[in-house]
Write a protein that holds these residues in place. Structure first.
Motif, PDB file in Angstrom:
ATOM      1  N   ASN B 298       0.828  -1.209   0.000  1.00  0.00           N
ATOM      2  CA  ASN B 298       0.000   0.000   0.000  1.00  0.00           C
ATOM      3  C   ASN B 298       0.858   1.252   0.000  1.00  0.00           C
ATOM      4  O   ASN B 298       0.562   2.223  -0.703  1.00  0.00           O
ATOM      5  N   ARG B 299       1.915   1.223   0.811  1.00  0.00           N
ATOM      6  CA  ARG B 299       2.783   2.393   0.878  1.00  0.00           C
ATOM      7  C   ARG B 299       3.436   2.649  -0.477  1.00  0.00           C
ATOM      8  O   ARG B 299       3.472   3.782  -0.967  1.00  0.00           O
ATOM      9  N   LEU B 300       3.911   1.593  -1.089  1.00  0.00           N
ATOM     10  CA  LEU B 300       4.559   1.744  -2.398  1.00  0.00           C
ATOM     11  C   LEU B 300       3.588   2.342  -3.420  1.00  0.00           C
ATOM     12  O   LEU B 300       3.932   3.229  -4.201  1.00  0.00           O
ATOM     13  N   ARG B 301       2.374   1.873  -3.373  1.00  0.00           N
ATOM     14  CA  ARG B 301       1.372   2.410  -4.315  1.00  0.00           C
ATOM     15  C   ARG B 301       1.118   3.883  -4.040  1.00  0.00           C
ATOM     16  O   ARG B 301       0.996   4.684  -4.970  1.00  0.00           O
ATOM     17  N   SER B 302       1.051   4.240  -2.753  1.00  0.00           N
ATOM     18  CA  SER B 302       0.778   5.652  -2.479  1.00  0.00           C
ATOM     19  C   SER B 302       1.989   6.505  -2.839  1.00  0.00           C
ATOM     20  O   SER B 302       1.862   7.699  -3.095  1.00  0.00           O
ATOM     21  N   ASP B 303       3.140   5.877  -2.922  1.00  0.00           N
ATOM     22  CA  ASP B 303       4.344   6.592  -3.385  1.00  0.00           C
ATOM     23  C   ASP B 303       4.412   6.645  -4.915  1.00  0.00           C
ATOM     24  O   ASP B 303       5.378   7.162  -5.484  1.00  0.00           O
ATOM     25  N   GLY B 304       3.443   6.037  -5.565  1.00  0.00           N
ATOM     26  CA  GLY B 304       3.425   6.153  -7.031  1.00  0.00           C
ATOM     27  C   GLY B 304       3.864   4.911  -7.781  1.00  0.00           C
ATOM     28  O   GLY B 304       3.939   4.931  -9.013  1.00  0.00           O
ATOM     29  N   ALA B 305       4.130   3.847  -7.072  1.00  0.00           N
ATOM     30  CA  ALA B 305       4.522   2.625  -7.778  1.00  0.00           C
ATOM     31  C   ALA B 305       3.284   1.933  -8.347  1.00  0.00           C
ATOM     32  O   ALA B 305       2.231   1.911  -7.704  1.00  0.00           O
ATOM     33  N   ALA B 306       3.423   1.392  -9.537  1.00  0.00           N
ATOM     34  CA  ALA B 306       2.310   0.649 -10.149  1.00  0.00           C
ATOM     35  C   ALA B 306       2.747  -0.791 -10.369  1.00  0.00           C
ATOM     36  O   ALA B 306       3.807  -1.042 -10.940  1.00  0.00           O
ATOM     37  N   PHE B 307       1.941  -1.709  -9.869  1.00  0.00           N
ATOM     38  CA  PHE B 307       2.175  -3.146 -10.103  1.00  0.00           C
ATOM     39  C   PHE B 307       0.829  -3.830  -9.960  1.00  0.00           C
ATOM     40  O   PHE B 307      -0.168  -3.200  -9.599  1.00  0.00           O
ATOM     41  N   TYR B 308       0.821  -5.120 -10.245  1.00  0.00           N
ATOM     42  CA  TYR B 308      -0.436  -5.838 -10.341  1.00  0.00           C
ATOM     43  C   TYR B 308      -0.556  -6.856  -9.207  1.00  0.00           C
ATOM     44  O   TYR B 308       0.392  -7.583  -8.931  1.00  0.00           O
ATOM     45  N   ASP B 309      -1.692  -6.870  -8.530  1.00  0.00           N
ATOM     46  CA  ASP B 309      -1.949  -7.887  -7.498  1.00  0.00           C
ATOM     47  C   ASP B 309      -2.370  -9.173  -8.200  1.00  0.00           C
ATOM     48  O   ASP B 309      -3.493  -9.271  -8.713  1.00  0.00           O
ATOM     49  N   TRP B 310      -1.514 -10.147  -8.205  1.00  0.00           N
ATOM     50  CA  TRP B 310      -1.797 -11.396  -8.912  1.00  0.00           C
ATOM     51  C   TRP B 310      -2.956 -12.141  -8.263  1.00  0.00           C
ATOM     52  O   TRP B 310      -3.755 -12.786  -8.940  1.00  0.00           O
ATOM     53  N   GLU B 311      -2.994 -12.034  -6.940  1.00  0.00           N
ATOM     54  CA  GLU B 311      -4.112 -12.617  -6.189  1.00  0.00           C
ATOM     55  C   GLU B 311      -4.642 -11.543  -5.261  1.00  0.00           C
ATOM     56  O   GLU B 311      -3.902 -10.647  -4.877  1.00  0.00           O
ATOM     57  N   PRO B 312      -5.891 -11.644  -4.880  1.00  0.00           N
ATOM     58  CA  PRO B 312      -6.396 -10.702  -3.884  1.00  0.00           C
ATOM     59  C   PRO B 312      -5.557 -10.844  -2.609  1.00  0.00           C
ATOM     60  O   PRO B 312      -5.122 -11.941  -2.286  1.00  0.00           O
ATOM     61  N   PRO B 313      -5.287  -9.744  -1.905  1.00  0.00           N
ATOM     62  CA  PRO B 313      -4.492  -9.805  -0.683  1.00  0.00           C
ATOM     63  C   PRO B 313      -5.076 -10.820   0.291  1.00  0.00           C
ATOM     64  O   PRO B 313      -6.294 -10.982   0.367  1.00  0.00           O
TER      65      PRO B 313
END
Lengths: 343, 343, 343, 343
Positions: B298-313
């Protein structure tokens, strides 16, 4: 002297430059990119109407997927016997439409007339034993290079509507038709009763980009699934959309089409003046259908001219189709006419 | 820090320039142009074998059309449960294949193993009551970013052959696999028993171009009709072929892939060093599957990183997929790793 | 006075008795039973040729499945514009054939003529852009109740063969045609160049049973898969085969058909004698197409006669189709004629 | 000692007599006849609900056509991995459904459990990239001869409903399930959330007749077109409806099913008492799954017993499927058990 087809020529520099400008930096894929969004806005503006826009890479895909969406698999599509979907797409509509039926109608100058629709309907009155008349498809400009007027389009769509059928327009040469008419794009589409337009750019200067345009979002139904399932959802859609944006920018599409139309008119005028040569259809867009003496046709070909024999030669003459494009050199017209004149 | 997909990035300048250079002057349409011919020669050279080459605009089209050609409509395609044709193409193969069946096999690291093929076969022994096992599909590199060795490919194709099945390779990331292996293209294709390769370029720098490559002309059968009928025959094919030619020119494809692989390796090494972070798959190509604590993700995403959740958390962690590409900036790796290190 | 269709009448007692006799005791299912085997032998005998026989429950299934087998999915079937596959089967051939195309040909008396085939061929010369002419379909007796002579059949099959097309015969009323001609079954089928015959029994006395008969085993190809995949493989096939065996036993099929033809001839003769009434087609089998003054048609209906309006009434007259069957009572003919005579 | 399948036996005399009684005199064709109308009323009475009823001639047709109607072509059908639609119908659902996808779920005793549905759903969350979960298919009784209780059915339909999926029941052995449960037909169909039931009669005494029953007329959609287009609209439908009427008359269907169930129970009890023989599934309907020592299985076969090897023999034993039917002689049970007992 290449008049074989408007897809013989390549792409306009403005369009390839726009692809380059669409760049390398990250964009959402599958149509969520800014180019595709701007394309939708631009088309809404041009058509003076809300639109749902889906770029695809070929006209066959655009036609077959939109007709498959408008019709149930048990549907019938009424269209002209010489239309591209009947003659040139190897039953793509039947295939992508899950086995639907095209009904080939006769009609002068490549046009579907309301009377032809009405005459065909009684054959389809037997419930599940008959296909269900579901869509009428118009081609604008037609395969014969003629153009439906707004009044003609409206008359056809009225006949379709009365029979509960949707209306599809194959607009592979939409720009050429529009330039001939000098009307608003809306006048020959939604305002005249068209539900979906396959808006062509490939023949008129793009590398390979067509936009399926729905004028009523409710009619989109499962189109997006159909596009994906047939392999037509482009991952880097920005490059199709960038082509279409450049095509619409500064009215490039209209400049291209007027130029092609003007060359056709010039060529037609020259041809009409030659004894033994006879235009077979009114020349309204960028195609000329002309009867040439077979000897002349052969001589022209041996001189390097390229054109298409619409029908196999018969009775000493050829029905030739000559197509001009956004990129046909003016010298090609002059050369061709110089060779055709009796010496 | 966009690691969402390799198709998030645009196109390489060399490729768009080649499209511009493909120009405006007349060329035969529908694949008779000089670019498409040169492409065939170039691929024959690269693969050290005769090839029949068909450019199309998407990987889904390449996969579905080639499988539809290899299999009768009553056929079954054996493939990995996580393969793109099973998970990401909305049953395009079933649709374009006339209702054929995909059989999803389990397998470590996204790979189909000979044993899995053999284990599945007995279910298909009831004549017309069962689908007919007709093709095995491999993905190289796999959906998990792992790579079949030549020996592994050959073992799968031997099992397929024994069962009378053809072999298809989804090579959307073929260049990445090749760079990892450092072998000849032939070693993991025809020399190892592959019949048809869907040779991807889009994810690795093209605008939208894939080549279906048959290594045995007899297997082409009705592919050309299928391509046309599904709307995938490009009229101005020069522009797809020009992309592919530029892609292969001066080994651009291998430069791109090595770069993406190297960035992935760098990113993986950095990730592996972080406590609480765990690689889920070997990193062999340009994809990283990694378990991240949910808070970190979550932190990485809020820092602007984009990646894909292969499975739901689940259970406080996320299985993230990170993809590097030919155009991912090195700074994105450094930035990402800087943010991931415990302070 | 029910002349609405030959399927309005039920089943012959001999046929239902044969089903009862097919019994309750175990038999292999799916066509391995003794009845189906005997049916094949009996048909081989009747047709004086090896045959591959596949019973199905409807004529639409027989037609669509056999055409789907003869043609690739990109194929075109040439057939008469008024044929059952065009007019009455809701595009089943297109659907079960994977999107193939029917090409509706004109032709006097419901017959396809060699010249019509030849005239249609030039439209299909554009390689993958055109559907591939793959089969010609004949209807014997035709939808207009007329009958192809052996010479006519052979002329059509020669034209088909010359164009590389297979030949299908819709024999829903095959027995009626045969009785009219008085020839051998072989003379209008394989000996005249027919590849597959859909041999009807339902309209002529069965409950629901048709046999698809291939005269060349090599042409069967994947028919059995197609039958299964479309839900047409009957588990207790003995009951379809028993119907067909009883139908062929003691020439029941020919007795039925002669009777129906004779009644039609009687009815036609009576009609022809009435002023203002005009036969629209030669009456050769068990169908009569006749122009009736609209007032007369209405009066007959209100008197309880049932028949079908082939076209919507126009200009004060009706084109009526009257069908006689194996079970039409002779009194129905007498009653009808009594009411039709001017008083 | 024929336990190979319930379709090995023929038809009940009452049913063939009813076909005979359906007679020869005129009736409207294509389902407008009085028998089909009475069938609808009778089924409405039995199910205590309005129903839309469509007789067809095979179970494969019933399943594939009803699922094709419930799902869009981009839909996915969740079903048990051992279900008939997955294992025995050669992808008929995929074909008639326009390329839809079956999702094979695991589950004890051949049953789909709500948890299996929930576990499969997350794979289908990617919009147009994934098939759309559209229907759950249950088999009652299951392929393993087990029976869903009303509570179990309701739990599955609740999970389906929550995911926006319709519910289909393959009731090829519906009567056997019902007799086991002793509940009302409604309790395991509409009252428990089932949308459409494929109500089988063929395996339980008919010649070849199944009824597709919709409990909600709005869900019928284009079913009637689909039936026609796949060749499943019977012209003389009275003969299918007469079979189904006789089947339902005087509770013949329930007498047949109770008898088959009782024989299965008797056989199972005998088998369970034999050392080295082990029932593999609870015996609740008319199927027995039993592990037999391979030597015993071979001996029984050479003594004339017929049964089906569910799996290829392994580790010295065979998983045999034995099916009892309405017509299996009691002596077959006694004979079989006599031969199986250790001497």
């Amino acid at each position: 002297m290449n008049f074989s087809s408007d897809n013989a020529y390549g792409a306009a520099p403005e369009i390839v430059q726009a692809m380059a400008a669409a760049g390398i930096s990250p964009e959402p894929s599958y149509g969520e990119d800014q180019f595709t969004k701007r394309l939708s806005s631009r088309l809404a503006e041009i058509f003076e109407h809300e639109v749902a826009v889906f770029p695809v890479s070929t006209g066959t895909a655009a036609n077959a997927l939109s007709l498959a969406t408008l019709c149930p698999p048990h549907g019938a599509v009424f269209c002209h016997a010489e239309s591209h979907i009947v003659m040139d797409e190897c039953a793509a509509t039947e295939f992508l439409g899950g086995g639907l039926r095209l009904v080939a109608l006769p009609g002068a100058h490549g046009k579907v007339a309301p009377a032809a629709i009405e005459a065909a309907l009684p054959s389809f009155r037997r419930g599940v034993h008959s296909s269900l008349p579901s869509a009428v498809s118009l081609t604008q400009a037609t395969e014969y290079g003629t153009v439906y007027t707004p009044v003609e389009v409206a008359a056809v769509t009225a006949a379709a509507r009365k029979a509960g059928m949707a209306v599809h327009m194959d607009g592979a040469r939409f720009a050429n038709a529009l330039c001939h008419l000098g009307c608003h794009p809306a006048d020959i589409t939604w305002r005249a009763g068209v539900d979906v337009l396959c808006f062509g750019a490939t023949k008129n200067g793009a590398c390979g980009a067509e936009a399926v345009i729905f004028f009523d979002r409710a009619k989109v139904r499962d189109f997006e699934y159909r596009r994906k399932r047939s392999g037509h959802l482009l991952s880097k859609m920005r490059f199709a959309s960038a082509q279409l944006l450049a095509y619409l920018e500064s009215d490039l599409w209209l400049h291209h089409a007027s130029r092609a139309n003007a060359l056709a008119a010039q060529l037609a005028a020259g041809l009409a003046a030659v004894p033994g040569v006879k235009l077979a259809q009114p020349v309204e867009a960028n195609e000329i259908f002309v009867y040439l003496p077979e000897a002349l046709a052969n001589r022209l070909r041996s001189d390097g001219a390229a054109f298409y024999d619409w029908e196999p030669p018969a009775a000493g003459r050829v029905l030739a189709r000559l197509v001009t494009s956004f990129a046909t050199p003016e010298t090609a017209i002059a050369d061709f006419l110089a060779r055709i004149r009796p010496t």
